[in-house]
Design a protein around this motif. Structure first.
Motif, PDB file in Angstrom:
ATOM      1  N   ARG A  44     117.076  35.416  17.536  1.00  0.00           N
ATOM      2  CA  ARG A  44     118.475  35.667  17.908  1.00  0.00           C
ATOM      3  C   ARG A  44     118.569  36.696  19.030  1.00  0.00           C
ATOM      4  NH1 ARG A  44     122.061  33.143  14.793  1.00  0.00           N
ATOM      5  NH2 ARG A  44     121.366  32.352  12.770  1.00  0.00           N
ATOM      6  N   GLY A  48     119.781  35.477  22.645  1.00  0.00           N
ATOM      7  CA  GLY A  48     121.158  35.957  22.712  1.00  0.00           C
ATOM      8  C   GLY A  48     121.565  36.387  24.110  1.00  0.00           C
ATOM      9  N   THR A 141     127.197  40.326  20.605  1.00  0.00           N
ATOM     10  CA  THR A 141     126.780  39.379  19.569  1.00  0.00           C
ATOM     11  C   THR A 141     125.274  39.227  19.393  1.00  0.00           C
ATOM     12  OG1 THR A 141     126.790  37.484  21.095  1.00  0.00           O
ATOM     13  CG2 THR A 141     128.870  38.022  20.011  1.00  0.00           C
ATOM     14  N   SER A 142     124.463  40.002  20.101  1.00  0.00           N
ATOM     15  CA  SER A 142     123.003  39.870  19.985  1.00  0.00           C
ATOM     16  C   SER A 142     122.495  40.755  18.851  1.00  0.00           C
ATOM     17  CB  SER A 142     122.326  40.246  21.306  1.00  0.00           C
ATOM     18  OG  SER A 142     122.729  39.369  22.338  1.00  0.00           O
ATOM     19  N   HIS A 146     121.196  37.122  10.972  1.00  0.00           N
ATOM     20  CA  HIS A 146     122.364  36.247  10.958  1.00  0.00           C
ATOM     21  C   HIS A 146     123.556  36.982  10.372  1.00  0.00           C
ATOM     22  CE1 HIS A 146     125.085  33.161   9.161  1.00  0.00           C
ATOM     23  NE2 HIS A 146     124.914  32.643  10.360  1.00  0.00           N
ATOM     24  N   ASP A 147     124.662  36.979  11.101  1.00  0.00           N
ATOM     25  CA  ASP A 147     125.915  37.556  10.632  1.00  0.00           C
ATOM     26  C   ASP A 147     126.933  36.421  10.586  1.00  0.00           C
ATOM     27  OD1 ASP A 147     128.661  38.663  10.904  1.00  0.00           O
ATOM     28  OD2 ASP A 147     127.620  40.592  10.931  1.00  0.00           O
ATOM     29  N   HIS A 151     128.190  34.923  14.134  1.00  0.00           N
ATOM     30  CA  HIS A 151     127.597  33.668  14.560  1.00  0.00           C
ATOM     31  C   HIS A 151     128.368  32.435  14.081  1.00  0.00           C
ATOM     32  CE1 HIS A 151     124.081  36.552  14.465  1.00  0.00           C
ATOM     33  NE2 HIS A 151     124.193  36.220  15.732  1.00  0.00           N
ATOM     34  N   PRO A 154     132.258  31.336  16.584  1.00  0.00           N
ATOM     35  CA  PRO A 154     131.411  32.487  16.910  1.00  0.00           C
ATOM     36  C   PRO A 154     132.171  33.485  17.781  1.00  0.00           C
ATOM     37  CG  PRO A 154     130.948  30.696  18.415  1.00  0.00           C
ATOM     38  CD  PRO A 154     132.020  30.193  17.482  1.00  0.00           C
TER      39      PRO A 154
END
Length: 268
Positions: A44, A48, A141-142, A146-147, A151, A154
């Motif tokens: 990710r 990202g 968002t990087s 996993h959120d 994500h 998104p």
């Protein structure tokens, strides 16, 4: 005289950067997440956008027409952690603006953070320590895990900056917190002349003078809209109500911006 909204800027970043971390920093993330039994997903970070809060802050300060000056107070707010966990971006911004401000970050409050920042700025102003405040609201968002909100929504790389000064302009009242149903009732009963800026998770039957924020924003939602649609608040005489519901906590948050009254208007 209360602090009033004087200038604003918004940024949406669609470009991407290479992963900036060496093996030592990646090991830091692995060890950190292991303490909380959170699965580490290096891909990710590799794939990202890798847009840091420093980069977003720089873009805001360089935005055309944005007048920030040398504020007495710099407040940085966010709900998603920065790409670089060891940087103090509020101090970085303070230094870029001359280093003479009080500076701090407010986090761990979800999308409530900017609302809290308005209360902090008001308290500093009432104490005589602040005649101008810079509020930064940042979102990236990087993440190395996993959120679901980040994500699954998104979210996107967005940021807003608002400058409040002693002088004419919209003045923030007390912030409000309640349930989503209470917010719906509050909006439906609001004066018809009030402009409502509603975040992505707000439900209301109100049909006129409602500005909806884009999905893909979380903490930045209403503040980015306010920065990008400055006609909403410049010369506004009827008031603006900013509101959103935090999908993580289920709590609703709101604040009203009303035109500052002149001395003659304030007389009974």
């Amino acid at each position: 005289m209360a602090l009033a909204l004087a200038s604003a800027a918004g940024v949406r970043k669609s470009d991407t950067n290479p992963c900036p971390f060496d093996e030592q920093m990646l090991e830091y993330y692995r060890d950190l997440l292991a303490q909380f039994d959170v699965p580490y997903e290096e891909g990710r970070l590799r794939d990202g956008p890798n847009v840091s809060y420093t980069e977003l802050a720089d873009a805001l300060l360089a935005a055309p027409g944005f007048e920030v000056g040398a504020p007495d107070l710099v407040l940085l707010t966010y709900a998603v952690p920065d790409l670089h966990p060891l940087r103090v971006v509020s101090a970085y911004v303070n230094d870029k603006l001359g280093g003479g401000a009080h500076s701090m970050a407010l986090s761990e409050q979800g999308l409530r953070s900017p609302y809290t920042a308005l209360e902090v700025a008001g308290a500093f102003h009432r104490s005589g320590r602040c005649d101008s405040a810079l509020l930064l609201v940042l979102e990236q968002t990087s993440l190395p895990y996993h959120d679901p909100l980040v994500h699954g929504t998104p979210l996107a790389e967005t940021a807003a900056a608002l400058v409040f000064r002693s002088g004419p302009g919209p003045v923030a009242g007390p912030t409000w917190t309640g349930t989503p149903d209470e917010l719906t009732a509050l909006l439906d009963a609001a004066d018809p002349g009030t402009v409502v800026v509603a975040g992505p998770w707000v439900a209301t039957g109100r049909t006129s003078r409602v500005v909806r924020c884009d999905r893909g924003t979380y903490c930045t939602s209403v503040w980015l809209t306010l920065a990008e649609k400055q006609d909403l608040w410049r010369d506004n005489r009827s008031g603006i109500l900013l509101c959103d519901v935090d999908p993580r906590t289920g709590r609703a948050h709101a604040v009203r911006l009303d035109p500052a009254r002149t001395a003659s208007e304030a007389r009974p």
